[in-house]
Design a protein around this motif. Structure first.
Motif, mmCIF file in Angstrom:
data_model
loop_
_atom_site.group_PDB
_atom_site.id
_atom_site.type_symbol
_atom_site.label_atom_id
_atom_site.label_comp_id
_atom_site.label_asym_id
_atom_site.label_seq_id
_atom_site.Cartn_x
_atom_site.Cartn_y
_atom_site.Cartn_z
ATOM 1 N N GLY A 93 29.143 61.555 25.356
ATOM 2 C CA GLY A 93 28.086 62.100 26.500
ATOM 3 C C GLY A 93 27.184 61.103 26.840
ATOM 4 N N LYS A 94 27.122 59.587 26.340
ATOM 5 C CA LYS A 94 26.258 58.646 26.827
ATOM 6 C C LYS A 94 26.827 58.016 28.217
ATOM 7 C CE LYS A 94 24.605 57.475 22.312
ATOM 8 N NZ LYS A 94 24.465 56.626 21.283
ATOM 9 N N VAL A 95 25.663 57.580 28.923
ATOM 10 C CA VAL A 95 26.090 56.990 30.507
ATOM 11 C C VAL A 95 26.223 55.512 30.389
ATOM 12 C CG1 VAL A 95 24.975 56.985 32.632
ATOM 13 C CG2 VAL A 95 24.780 59.014 31.260
ATOM 14 N N LEU A 96 27.227 55.357 31.081
ATOM 15 C CA LEU A 96 27.603 54.096 31.486
ATOM 16 C C LEU A 96 27.445 53.576 32.758
ATOM 17 C CD1 LEU A 96 28.934 50.997 31.016
ATOM 18 C CD2 LEU A 96 31.097 52.121 31.543
ATOM 19 N N LYS A 97 26.563 52.659 33.205
ATOM 20 C CA LYS A 97 26.141 52.483 34.609
ATOM 21 C C LYS A 97 26.944 51.000 35.007
ATOM 22 C CE LYS A 97 22.140 55.051 35.529
ATOM 23 N NZ LYS A 97 22.490 55.922 36.760
ATOM 24 N N ALA A 98 27.373 50.970 36.054
ATOM 25 C CA ALA A 98 28.215 49.759 36.671
ATOM 26 C C ALA A 98 27.924 49.606 38.174
ATOM 27 C CB ALA A 98 29.834 49.969 36.342
ATOM 28 N N THR A 99 27.792 48.438 38.608
ATOM 29 C CA THR A 99 27.572 48.009 40.131
ATOM 30 C C THR A 99 28.688 46.949 40.154
ATOM 31 O OG1 THR A 99 25.814 46.530 39.754
ATOM 32 C CG2 THR A 99 25.255 48.470 40.216
ATOM 33 N N ARG A 100 28.916 46.595 41.214
ATOM 34 C CA ARG A 100 29.867 45.667 41.855
ATOM 35 C C ARG A 100 29.102 45.249 43.347
ATOM 36 N NH1 ARG A 100 36.014 48.248 41.026
ATOM 37 N NH2 ARG A 100 36.263 47.338 38.995
ATOM 38 N N GLU A 101 28.963 43.911 43.331
ATOM 39 C CA GLU A 101 28.204 43.546 44.644
ATOM 40 C C GLU A 101 28.864 42.134 44.872
ATOM 41 O OE1 GLU A 101 24.173 42.777 44.580
ATOM 42 O OE2 GLU A 101 23.869 42.898 42.569
ATOM 43 N N ILE A 102 28.628 41.419 46.179
ATOM 44 C CA ILE A 102 29.005 40.120 46.358
ATOM 45 C C ILE A 102 27.801 39.580 46.334
ATOM 46 C CG2 ILE A 102 30.214 38.841 48.338
ATOM 47 C CD1 ILE A 102 32.061 40.986 46.757
ATOM 48 N N VAL A 103 27.886 38.368 45.820
ATOM 49 C CA VAL A 103 26.577 37.415 45.732
ATOM 50 C C VAL A 103 27.226 36.148 46.124
ATOM 51 C CG1 VAL A 103 24.494 36.555 44.472
ATOM 52 C CG2 VAL A 103 25.548 38.964 44.021
ATOM 53 N N GLY A 104 26.907 35.484 47.301
ATOM 54 C CA GLY A 104 27.585 34.198 47.767
ATOM 55 C C GLY A 104 28.848 34.462 47.766
ATOM 56 N N ASP A 105 29.578 33.707 47.204
ATOM 57 C CA ASP A 105 31.188 33.674 47.001
ATOM 58 C C ASP A 105 31.670 34.413 45.850
ATOM 59 O OD1 ASP A 105 30.512 31.629 45.293
ATOM 60 O OD2 ASP A 105 31.757 30.292 46.128
ATOM 61 N N GLU A 106 30.746 34.888 45.149
ATOM 62 C CA GLU A 106 31.249 35.670 43.797
ATOM 63 C C GLU A 106 31.121 37.265 43.933
ATOM 64 O OE1 GLU A 106 30.082 32.705 40.255
ATOM 65 O OE2 GLU A 106 28.545 33.954 41.189
ATOM 66 N N LEU A 107 32.078 37.779 43.118
ATOM 67 C CA LEU A 107 31.876 39.352 42.935
ATOM 68 C C LEU A 107 31.175 39.475 41.650
ATOM 69 C CD1 LEU A 107 32.727 42.178 43.300
ATOM 70 C CD2 LEU A 107 34.753 41.895 42.002
#
Length: 132
Positions: free
Chosen positions: A100-114
């Motif tokens: 029941g524990k929570v995993l948070k994730a984000t994806r973002e483009i920073v410059g030329d990287e994901l």
């Protein structure tokens, strides 16, 4: 869309600590830190298709923003949750089925990287991908 394309892992930050917090054993952590992950993302409106290819598995995930779906990590940990778009960031909240524990994730483009950021039990990790 900005996320579209194929992304190859370049480097990790604090990834082994994150895997340890997730309860992944030492051998799998060592292997996971060198998984040669390649992600292919295709966005069509609110629908995403993500192909993950690594040393361990090849899977394809389809999801719609804001709609819960089931997902298994490479170590077999089962999660349920959804991705949303907040500005130019993909943001996910997943709940582990086993504890029941929570995993948070984000994806973002920073410059030329994901940049993928994970947060679990106070441990943050980042994985950096280059177009490839």
């Amino acid at each position: 869309m900005a996320f579209d394309g194929t992304w190859k892992i370049d480097r990790n930050e604090n990834y082994e600590k994150f895997m340890e917090a997730m309860g992944i054993g030492m051998m799998k952590r060592k292997l996971g830190a060198h998984d040669n992950l390649k992600i292919t993302i295709q966005q069509n409106g609110d629908k995403f298709t993500v192909k993950e290819a690594s040393n361990f598995r090849n899977i394809e995930i389809e999801f719609t923003l804001g709609v819960d779906f089931e997902y298994s990590l490479a170590d077999g940990t089962e999660l349920s949750g959804a991705w949303t778009l907040e500005g130019n960031k993909l943001v996910a909240t997943f709940t582990r089925k086993d504890n029941g524990k929570v995993l948070k994730a984000t994806r973002e483009i920073v410059g030329d990287e994901l940049v993928q950021t994970y947060l679990y039990e106070g441990v943050e990790s980042k994985r950096f991908f280059k177009r490839g």
